[in-house]
Design a protein around this motif. Structure first.
Motif, PDB file in Angstrom:
ATOM      1  N   ASP A 124      -6.235  -0.683  -2.676  1.00  0.00           N
ATOM      2  CA  ASP A 124      -5.071  -1.315  -2.056  1.00  0.00           C
ATOM      3  C   ASP A 124      -5.372  -1.713  -0.619  1.00  0.00           C
ATOM      4  O   ASP A 124      -4.953  -2.773  -0.151  1.00  0.00           O
ATOM      5  N   ALA A 167      -5.087   9.646   0.884  1.00  0.00           N
ATOM      6  CA  ALA A 167      -3.632   9.481   0.832  1.00  0.00           C
ATOM      7  C   ALA A 167      -3.235   8.211   0.101  1.00  0.00           C
ATOM      8  O   ALA A 167      -2.077   7.864   0.041  1.00  0.00           O
ATOM      9  N   LEU A 168      -4.228   7.475  -0.424  1.00  0.00           N
ATOM     10  CA  LEU A 168      -3.891   6.159  -0.946  1.00  0.00           C
ATOM     11  C   LEU A 168      -4.921   5.713  -1.976  1.00  0.00           C
ATOM     12  O   LEU A 168      -5.918   6.369  -2.217  1.00  0.00           O
ATOM     13  N   GLU A 198      -6.894  20.766   2.693  1.00  0.00           N
ATOM     14  CA  GLU A 198      -5.973  19.687   2.327  1.00  0.00           C
ATOM     15  C   GLU A 198      -5.119  19.308   3.536  1.00  0.00           C
ATOM     16  O   GLU A 198      -4.614  20.179   4.239  1.00  0.00           O
ATOM     17  N   GLY A 199      -4.960  18.008   3.765  1.00  0.00           N
ATOM     18  CA  GLY A 199      -4.121  17.552   4.862  1.00  0.00           C
ATOM     19  C   GLY A 199      -4.797  17.621   6.223  1.00  0.00           C
ATOM     20  O   GLY A 199      -4.155  17.382   7.239  1.00  0.00           O
ATOM     21  N   GLN A 200      -6.090  17.950   6.237  1.00  0.00           N
ATOM     22  CA  GLN A 200      -6.810  18.054   7.516  1.00  0.00           C
ATOM     23  C   GLN A 200      -6.664  16.764   8.322  1.00  0.00           C
ATOM     24  O   GLN A 200      -6.765  15.664   7.772  1.00  0.00           O
ATOM     25  N   THR A 201      -6.431  16.906   9.612  1.00  0.00           N
ATOM     26  CA  THR A 201      -6.287  15.716  10.447  1.00  0.00           C
ATOM     27  C   THR A 201      -7.673  15.212  10.868  1.00  0.00           C
ATOM     28  O   THR A 201      -8.630  15.977  10.946  1.00  0.00           O
ATOM     29  N   VAL A 253       0.864  -1.180   0.000  1.00  0.00           N
ATOM     30  CA  VAL A 253       0.000   0.000   0.000  1.00  0.00           C
ATOM     31  C   VAL A 253       0.896   1.223   0.000  1.00  0.00           C
ATOM     32  O   VAL A 253       1.805   1.322   0.823  1.00  0.00           O
ATOM     33  N   GLU A 254       0.671   2.122  -0.944  1.00  0.00           N
ATOM     34  CA  GLU A 254       1.478   3.341  -0.994  1.00  0.00           C
ATOM     35  C   GLU A 254       0.644   4.525  -0.512  1.00  0.00           C
ATOM     36  O   GLU A 254      -0.501   4.679  -0.917  1.00  0.00           O
ATOM     37  N   TYR A 255       1.263   5.324   0.336  1.00  0.00           N
ATOM     38  CA  TYR A 255       0.575   6.495   0.879  1.00  0.00           C
ATOM     39  C   TYR A 255       1.204   7.767   0.333  1.00  0.00           C
ATOM     40  O   TYR A 255       2.417   7.856   0.189  1.00  0.00           O
ATOM     41  N   ASP A 256       0.354   8.723   0.053  1.00  0.00           N
ATOM     42  CA  ASP A 256       0.817  10.039  -0.380  1.00  0.00           C
ATOM     43  C   ASP A 256       0.244  11.041   0.621  1.00  0.00           C
ATOM     44  O   ASP A 256      -0.790  11.656   0.380  1.00  0.00           O
ATOM     45  N   THR A 257       0.906  11.131   1.764  1.00  0.00           N
ATOM     46  CA  THR A 257       0.341  11.899   2.873  1.00  0.00           C
ATOM     47  C   THR A 257       0.680  13.372   2.749  1.00  0.00           C
ATOM     48  O   THR A 257       1.837  13.738   2.567  1.00  0.00           O
ATOM     49  N   LYS A 258      -0.347  14.188   2.844  1.00  0.00           N
ATOM     50  CA  LYS A 258      -0.155  15.644   2.810  1.00  0.00           C
ATOM     51  C   LYS A 258       0.034  16.140   4.245  1.00  0.00           C
ATOM     52  O   LYS A 258      -0.649  15.692   5.153  1.00  0.00           O
ATOM     53  N   PRO A 259       0.974  17.082   4.448  1.00  0.00           N
ATOM     54  CA  PRO A 259       1.091  17.660   5.793  1.00  0.00           C
ATOM     55  C   PRO A 259      -0.180  18.429   6.135  1.00  0.00           C
ATOM     56  O   PRO A 259      -0.865  18.940   5.253  1.00  0.00           O
ATOM     57  N   SER A 260      -0.484  18.495   7.427  1.00  0.00           N
ATOM     58  CA  SER A 260      -1.684  19.215   7.854  1.00  0.00           C
ATOM     59  C   SER A 260      -1.452  20.725   7.689  1.00  0.00           C
ATOM     60  O   SER A 260      -0.303  21.178   7.617  1.00  0.00           O
ATOM     61  N   PRO A 261      -2.521  21.514   7.641  1.00  0.00           N
ATOM     62  CA  PRO A 261      -2.358  22.975   7.535  1.00  0.00           C
ATOM     63  C   PRO A 261      -1.486  23.529   8.670  1.00  0.00           C
ATOM     64  O   PRO A 261      -0.712  24.468   8.450  1.00  0.00           O
ATOM     65  N   GLN A 262      -1.582  22.926   9.861  1.00  0.00           N
ATOM     66  CA  GLN A 262      -0.766  23.409  10.991  1.00  0.00           C
ATOM     67  C   GLN A 262       0.718  23.118  10.766  1.00  0.00           C
ATOM     68  O   GLN A 262       1.579  23.942  11.063  1.00  0.00           O
TER      69      GLN A 262
END
Lengths: 165, 350
Positions: free
Chosen positions: B118, B113-114, B18-21, A16-25
């Motif tokens: 998968d 994110a994926l 975007e990227g919201q936790t 499984v590949e993840y493309d994680t975006k950083p949070s706004p913070q």
């Protein structure tokens, strides 16, 4: 399906590949840091300041908005540290022992973890040691080069023992 | 059995930065769910959450979302690696112990994110199915084909389900897709996996939702029209789709029996159907006739946030009682390939 070495094993072929975006913070913190500013987030209820902030206070369970952003001096106290003796595996960049510390910035409620110390021999590092930042040259991946002793007298260790993590 | 009611339901805003936790999706959602009935986090005596670390891509990410519930001083809480509907089931069981009265249930899910296929693939058995890397549409198509062949229904019936759900979703703030659409028009599109076309599959979303459960008389004090949980049950079919008759759903049938669906007429049902044929198959398995209004919210087909879609169905079934004056509604949740696991929750107003 893959070939097996013997009848008892088979290779796992999925991933499984993840493309994680950083949070706004995280994005905001990194942008400020690149401009040599350390900006924390102060909880509107308990007034604890988090560095870096996550947009909320986990103790009070309230959001911290833009009005809770506070700039801190790049100066603080070592609350704990470890001496890393780099194993010379392939690709290792480090050659000699170095120190990674948690630093409680002045005015912060929680320590900033995983900070590299410099300008000091590992044997001379102490809990309670006062340090300040040495910014990296422009364009470096991490705007902080390291933290070094600023010459101020140590803070008694028992005053920072609640801030080890 | 102790009388336990849903008194509140809230969903995170549809549009998130975007990227919201997940924590920041949940924080205002939980606050709204509690404030709507005059409660604070301090009033909550048991908390149960549902989420999947494989979606967020980090270990123990549900521990971070606990910050949204407020976990200091320490609270009594639990987590299920499942849709929030199963967290609701656990909270209902916990309240049956009779020593606490107020429970908070929440769930959250991100799929941005994926490749969602998968993640679904790694829930398959690792020897025979996982190495195939079959997409979810492929599994669904096997069931759709089996269902159509057995029932005599047609692809036009599937398109009708899609058209009705999109029509019902008009004006719903969470709908990812809505509007007037002609079934014949939909049928002109290509297959994504025969007999399924794009309109037969749900639209993935990210989301978070919270439900407040309260036991006994206190529920009436907090909510003008609480929705009492009259029956709740969940069942599981074999994990191996090849060992099942995919044209039927025994686990849905059993869960419906366990929840007492047939004890009295159901007016509205919110079904967690990720595909159009699943809705038809579920109606049949749950014993829901043509007099039952199905998915007035548009259902999971128009917005399918992983781990949240099932809890949302129960929340929508609650809204049908609180806001629309219905007396008996049903919320359904599903998990696993081809409707493998099914949960049925029957709600009643007074």
């Amino acid at each position: 399906m893959s070939e097996t070495d013997d009848g008892n094993f088979m290779k796992q072929v999925v991933s499984v590949e993840y493309d994680t975006k950083p949070s706004p913070q995280q994005v905001a913190y990194a942008k400020d840091l690149a401009r040599h500013r350390i900006v924390g987030q102060r909880c509107p209820e308990c007034a604890l300041t988090y560095v870096p902030g996550s947009g909320y206070c986990p103790i009070c369970a309230v959001a911290i908005g833009a009005d809770g952003h506070v700039e801190l001096e790049a100066r603080g106290t070592v609350t704990t540290f470890t001496v890393v003796n780099p194993v010379q595996y392939k690709g290792q960049q480090e050659k000699s022992p170095y120190v990674v510390a948690a630093i409680l910035l002045d005015g912060a409620g929680v320590a900033l973890g995983h900070q590299r110390l410099g300008e000091v021999e590992p044997d001379d590092v102490r809990i309670g040691m006062r340090v300040e930042v040495e910014w990296a040259e422009a364009g470096a991946a991490n705007p902080i080069a390291h933290w070094g002793p600023n010459g101020e007298p140590d803070v008694p260790a028992d005053q920072v023992q609640e801030h080890v993590l | 059995m102790r009388d336990i009611a849903i008194v509140s339901f809230a969903q995170a805003e549809k549009d998130q930065p975007e990227g919201q936790t997940e924590t920041l999706m949940l924080l205002p959602t939980i606050t709204r769910a509690l404030e709507a009935v005059g409660l604070t986090r301090k009033d909550v005596e048991f908390t149960c959450s549902g989420s999947a670390d494989y979606l967020s891509g980090g270990v123990f990410t549900f521990v971070q979302t606990l910050s949204a519930a407020g976990a200091w001083p320490p609270i009594s809480e639990s987590h299920v690696e499942m849709d929030g509907a199963w967290a609701l089931y656990e909270a209902w069981v916990r309240l049956q112990h009779d020593d606490v009265d107020v429970a908070l249930v929440y769930s959250s899910g991100k799929n941005v994110a994926l490749d969602f296929d998968d993640v679904l693939n790694i829930q398959m058995d690792p020897y025979y199915l996982m190495p195939l890397c079959a997409r979810r549409d492929a599994f669904a198509a096997l069931q759709a084909q089996a269902y159509l062949a057995r029932s005599g229904r047609s692809e036009k019936d599937l398109a009708d389900v899609a058209a009705r759900c999109r029509r019902s979703a008009v004006g719903h703030p969470m709908a990812e897709v809505s509007g007037e659409v002609d079934a014949a028009e939909l049928l002109a599109n290509e297959y994504v996996a025969a007999p399924l076309r794009a309109h037969d599959a749900s639209v993935l979303a990210l989301g978070a939702a919270a439900v407040v459960l309260v036991a006994g008389e206190r529920a009436r004090e907090l909510c003008e029209r609480p929705a009492w949980i009259r029956g709740i049950d969940h069942r599981v079919d074999s994990h191996y789709p090849g060992a099942r008759d995919l044209s039927v759903s025994p686990s849905a049938q059993l869960a419906a029996r366990g929840a007492g669906v047939a004890d009295a007429p159901v007016e509205v049902a919110e079904l967690c159907a990720s595909y159009t044929h699943e809705e038809l198959l579920l109606c049949e398995s749950l014993g829901l006739g043509s007099d039952v209004a199905i998915n007035p919210s548009g259902g999971a087909l128009v917005s399918n946030p992983p781990m949240v879609a099932g809890l949302t169905r129960i929340g929508e079934a609650f809204r049908q009682i609180r806001d629309h004056g219905h007396r008996r509604t049903l919320g359904h949740a599903s998990s696993g390939p081809c409707l493998q696991q099914n949960l049925v929750c029957v709600l009643e107003g007074e």
